[in-house]
Motif scaffolding. Structure first.
Motif, mmCIF file in Angstrom:
data_model
loop_
_atom_site.group_PDB
_atom_site.id
_atom_site.type_symbol
_atom_site.label_atom_id
_atom_site.label_comp_id
_atom_site.label_asym_id
_atom_site.label_seq_id
_atom_site.Cartn_x
_atom_site.Cartn_y
_atom_site.Cartn_z
ATOM 1 N N VAL A 1 -9.431 0.767 0.981
ATOM 2 C CA VAL A 1 -9.386 0.103 1.567
ATOM 3 C C VAL A 1 -8.580 -0.945 0.534
ATOM 4 N N SER A 2 -9.104 -0.817 -0.653
ATOM 5 C CA SER A 2 -8.506 -1.445 -1.957
ATOM 6 C C SER A 2 -7.431 -2.457 -1.967
ATOM 7 N N ASP A 3 -6.515 -1.317 -1.910
ATOM 8 C CA ASP A 3 -5.069 -2.144 -2.742
ATOM 9 C C ASP A 3 -4.843 -2.264 -4.144
ATOM 10 N N ALA A 4 -5.519 -1.390 -5.190
ATOM 11 C CA ALA A 4 -5.683 -2.071 -6.019
ATOM 12 C C ALA A 4 -4.349 -0.781 -6.992
ATOM 13 N N PRO B 1 3.167 1.652 5.095
ATOM 14 C CA PRO B 1 4.537 0.830 4.894
ATOM 15 C C PRO B 1 3.616 0.140 3.474
ATOM 16 N N ARG B 2 2.161 0.280 3.008
ATOM 17 C CA ARG B 2 1.853 -0.124 1.343
ATOM 18 C C ARG B 2 2.820 0.762 0.722
ATOM 19 N N GLY C 1 5.993 0.807 -0.016
ATOM 20 C CA GLY C 1 6.828 -1.062 -0.772
ATOM 21 C C GLY C 1 6.171 -0.779 -2.526
ATOM 22 N N LEU D 1 9.208 1.187 -4.514
ATOM 23 C CA LEU D 1 9.840 0.247 -4.648
ATOM 24 C C LEU D 1 9.744 -0.480 -5.705
ATOM 25 N N ASP D 2 8.911 -1.513 -5.435
ATOM 26 C CA ASP D 2 8.191 -2.384 -6.460
ATOM 27 C C ASP D 2 8.383 -1.508 -7.826
ATOM 28 N N ALA E 1 8.554 1.101 4.558
ATOM 29 C CA ALA E 1 7.783 -0.202 4.412
ATOM 30 C C ALA E 1 7.457 -0.494 5.639
ATOM 31 N N ARG E 2 9.225 -1.076 6.132
ATOM 32 C CA ARG E 2 8.961 -2.396 7.974
ATOM 33 C C ARG E 2 8.439 -1.260 8.628
ATOM 34 N N ARG F 1 0.335 -6.468 -11.438
ATOM 35 C CA ARG F 1 0.704 -6.652 -10.555
ATOM 36 C C ARG F 1 -0.611 -6.488 -9.419
ATOM 37 N N LYS F 2 -1.301 -5.038 -9.721
ATOM 38 C CA LYS F 2 -2.555 -5.220 -9.566
ATOM 39 C C LYS F 2 -2.748 -5.154 -7.512
ATOM 40 N N LEU F 3 -1.454 -4.985 -7.045
ATOM 41 C CA LEU F 3 -1.480 -5.260 -5.587
ATOM 42 C C LEU F 3 -0.402 -4.197 -4.871
#
Lengths: 441, 217
Positions: free
Chosen positions: B88-91, B132-133, B136, B139-140, B169-170, B214-216
């Motif tokens: 759930v965290s996305d870190a 998607p996350r 992204g 890509l980043d 990602a889209r 970024r941590k995200l």
């Protein structure tokens, strides 16, 4: 962020109940203080900067100049360290009262400090740093400064110094549970240091008028060696204690911040949800809002970022504004919007137009598509900003219902085209819709 | 994996409620059998050793070293297990750590049942699963030119791989993006697997720096 909020503290489990805090600054408004956070040695410069509102670098440079430029500088700094109170931010009264030094010990250590100060003065005079003035005046000044430092230093620091001084210097190894050979080394070192110091100091006193060069030099070397041996481990230990103390302080502050955050936000939200479990919509909204705020606090280090961005849409970068706009759509339509962001850019007129168009497109998808989720992907490249808003809803035939979708046409396509960008809408009945927006940078 | 056998799934998550939820969801699924569960790293390694599952659903945040701490020891005793990271965290730095440790994909816990079942099947077949996350994020992380290309094979993405990631990602499914790019779903798989390999093997220092900055996702 840690502003006090009215909360049922008594119902909270202990780890989250907040310990009572003092006011931000307990001191008279006019008096300067030492900074807890912004400090190199003891926070005098940082405190002066906070107090005066000047940039801390400026204060630091000025202070260093004054300290180095005048002979008594270090003493002044020590006195400042002693007399200026530490700012209270982030430390509980309870924490402070934990460390109370025994009074007799403190006096004893003041005497030790005085002796050291006198010795130092004699040494300095022998080397020739103290030009002019009798021996008594500088010695008294230094002694007074150090005693003052001792008597006025805040408790926790004094406790640390005391603990360190008491086992000065041979006890140190034992206190740290080292083996006996280390202890012997320390005792021998202390003895040798003492002998050297006494010999050197006596020598300096006897040859006070420096008629001959060699004895003074030898005396200086001997005295310096003695002082180094005596004070070296103490200084190293003191330094280590100070960094330990700093680490502990940072940990305390972090724990307080986590507790405050959990309390202010998560527990409040849970309490609200328990009170109104029947209105599913508002529960979902609360949960989403809470999730967002916690997430931004955990991963962006700022709980109020999302709130601040929604409250003040003029703040932040393109990514901040887009995030705020998407959150707004989520709240308004009670629909999850998955936002994926790649890169970021400063907010300008074009970026703002893109954010506004994205908001409309996402709202449109939420309103008309019937899709359970909307996906928004934004990418910042060197040449352009692009956003894709996609839903898996019922879709439409752009050719047939174009007139129906004036909102889409005006507020999305028009907005983007006025900025010299392109907007394309791809949709077919039953296949969802994707709005692709791109503006040049 | 043969076509008829059920996919044996092992759950690793420190939240009992979440494990129960996933188990309940997957119990209706005829193609999937939950063979065990664990709440921490040691339990997970022991459980994977005894049950030899096809797919391990692995929580990114796990007491005792995080999800990545499970993968190495578990693969040592049971090399055929595939790992799908959930969080759930996305870190970013946590997710990248699990992927670099060898997980075949990453999905968020908000994924619906069909999505999860599909992801499990994909991972079991040795394919990569990109949410998607995660797309992204990759890509980043791979944005811009690699300043010091240590290994050109792993330190940059091909234009086609970027296209595929952008579409993921889209919010496109693999099938949708295959149609969109006019390539076969198998080719999509190939691209995604190759991106995953690059993510695992890249020596780009940006990857770590980016994750730390970024941590995200």
């Amino acid at each position: 962020m840690s502003a006090p909020r009215s909360a049922p503290d008594e119902h909270l489990p202990v780890p989250f109940a907040r310990t009572p805090r003092r006011g931000i600054f307990q001191h008279a408004p006019g008096a300067p203080w030492r900074s807890r956070e912004d400090r190199v040695v003891s926070g005098v410069a940082g405190g002066l900067a906070e107090w005066s509102g000047l940039p801390s670098m400026l204060v630091r440079v000025g202070l260093t100049f004054v300290l180095v430029g005048t002979g008594v500088g270090p003493v002044i700094y020590v006195i400042a360290t002693a007399v200026l109170p530490v700012s209270d931010r982030g430390v509980d009264a309870a924490d402070r009262s934990l460390v109370l030094p025994p009074k007799g010990r403190a006096r004893e250590q003041a005497a030790v400090a005085l002796l050291v100060a006198i010795g130092m003065s004699i040494l300095l005079r022998a080397v020739g740093i103290w030009v002019g003035g009798g021996l008594g005046f500088p010695a008294a000044l230094a002694a007074a400064g150090i005693s003052l430092a001792w008597s006025r230093t805040d408790r926790e620091r004094r406790e640390l110094w005391r603990a360190r001084l008491v086992r000065l210097p041979g006890d140190q190894a034992r206190a740290e549970g080292e083996d006996s050979s280390r202890r012997r080394t320390a005792v021998v070192r202390a003895a040798a240091g003492g002998v050297l110091f006494v010999t050197g100091a006596g020598w300096v006193l006897r040859s006070a008028p420096p008629s001959t060069f060699v004895p003074v030099l030898a005396a200086t070397v001997a005295t310096a060696g003695g002082v180094a041996l005596l004070a070296g481990p103490w200084i190293v230990g003191l330094w280590r204690d100070l960094s330990d103390e700093r680490r502990a302080r940072i940990r305390t502050e972090e724990r307080a911040e986590v507790a405050a955050q959990l309390h202010d936000s998560v527990l409040q939200t849970l309490a609200l949800i328990q009170r109104h479990p029947e209105t599913t919509r508002s529960v979902a909204q609360l949960a989403r809002h809470q999730e967002r705020s916690l997430r931004s606090w955990l991963f962006e280090g700022n709980a109020d970022a999302a709130d601040a961005a929604s409250a003040a849409p003029d703040a932040g970068t393109f990514a901040d504004r887009l995030r705020a706009a998407i959150h707004d759509v989520e709240d308004r339509f009670d629909l999850p919007v998955e936002l994926v962001l790649v890169g970021d850019a400063p907010a300008d007129a074009r970026a703002d137009a893109l954010v506004a168009a994205t908001r409309e497109a996402a709202a449109n998808a939420a309103r008309h598509s019937g899709s359970a989720q909307v996906a928004v992907y934004a990418e910042v490249s060197a040449a352009s900003l692009s956003v894709f808003v996609r839903d898996r809803g019922k879709g439409f035939d752009p050719l047939l219902v174009a007139d129906d979708r004036r909102g889409l046409r005006d507020s999305v396509v028009g907005r983007i085209e006025r900025q010299g960008g392109t907007a394309t809408i791809a949709s077919a009945p039953g296949e969802g819709t994707e709005v692709a927006l791109e503006v040049p940078r | 994996m043969t076509g008829t056998a059920r996919t044996r799934v092992f759950l690793v998550d420190d939240h009992g409620l979440f494990r129960a939820g996933v188990k309940a969801e997957l119990s209706d699924e005829s193609s999937i059998e939950v063979v065990g569960e664990a709440a921490d790293v040691d339990e997970a390694i022991a459980g994977i050793t005894t049950t030899a599952p096809d797919v391990v659903l692995l929580d990114v945040h796990l007491p005792g070293g995080g999800g990545q701490a499970v993968i190495g020891p578990a693969v040592a005793v049971h090399p055929d297990a595939q790992f799908l990271a959930l969080s759930v965290s996305d870190a970013a730095e946590d997710v990248i750590a699990v992927i670099r440790a060898g997980a075949r994909g990453y999905v968020t816990k908000t994924i619906d049942r069909a999505g999860l079942v599909d992801a499990i099947a994909r991972v079991a077949a040795g394919d990569a699963v990109f949410s998607p996350r995660l797309a992204g994020f990759v890509l980043d992380a791979f944005a811009g030119e690699a300043p010091v290309v240590v290994d050109p094979e792993f330190d940059s993405l091909t234009p086609r791989e970027r296209d595929v990631l952008r579409l993921i990602a889209r919010g496109y499914t693999y099938k949708e993006l295959a149609r969109r790019l006019m390539i076969s779903p198998k080719t999509v798989e190939t691209h995604v697997s190759s991106v995953l390999r690059k993510l695992q093997l890249s020596s780009r220092h940006e990857l770590t720096r980016w994750a730390a900055d970024r941590k995200l996702l």
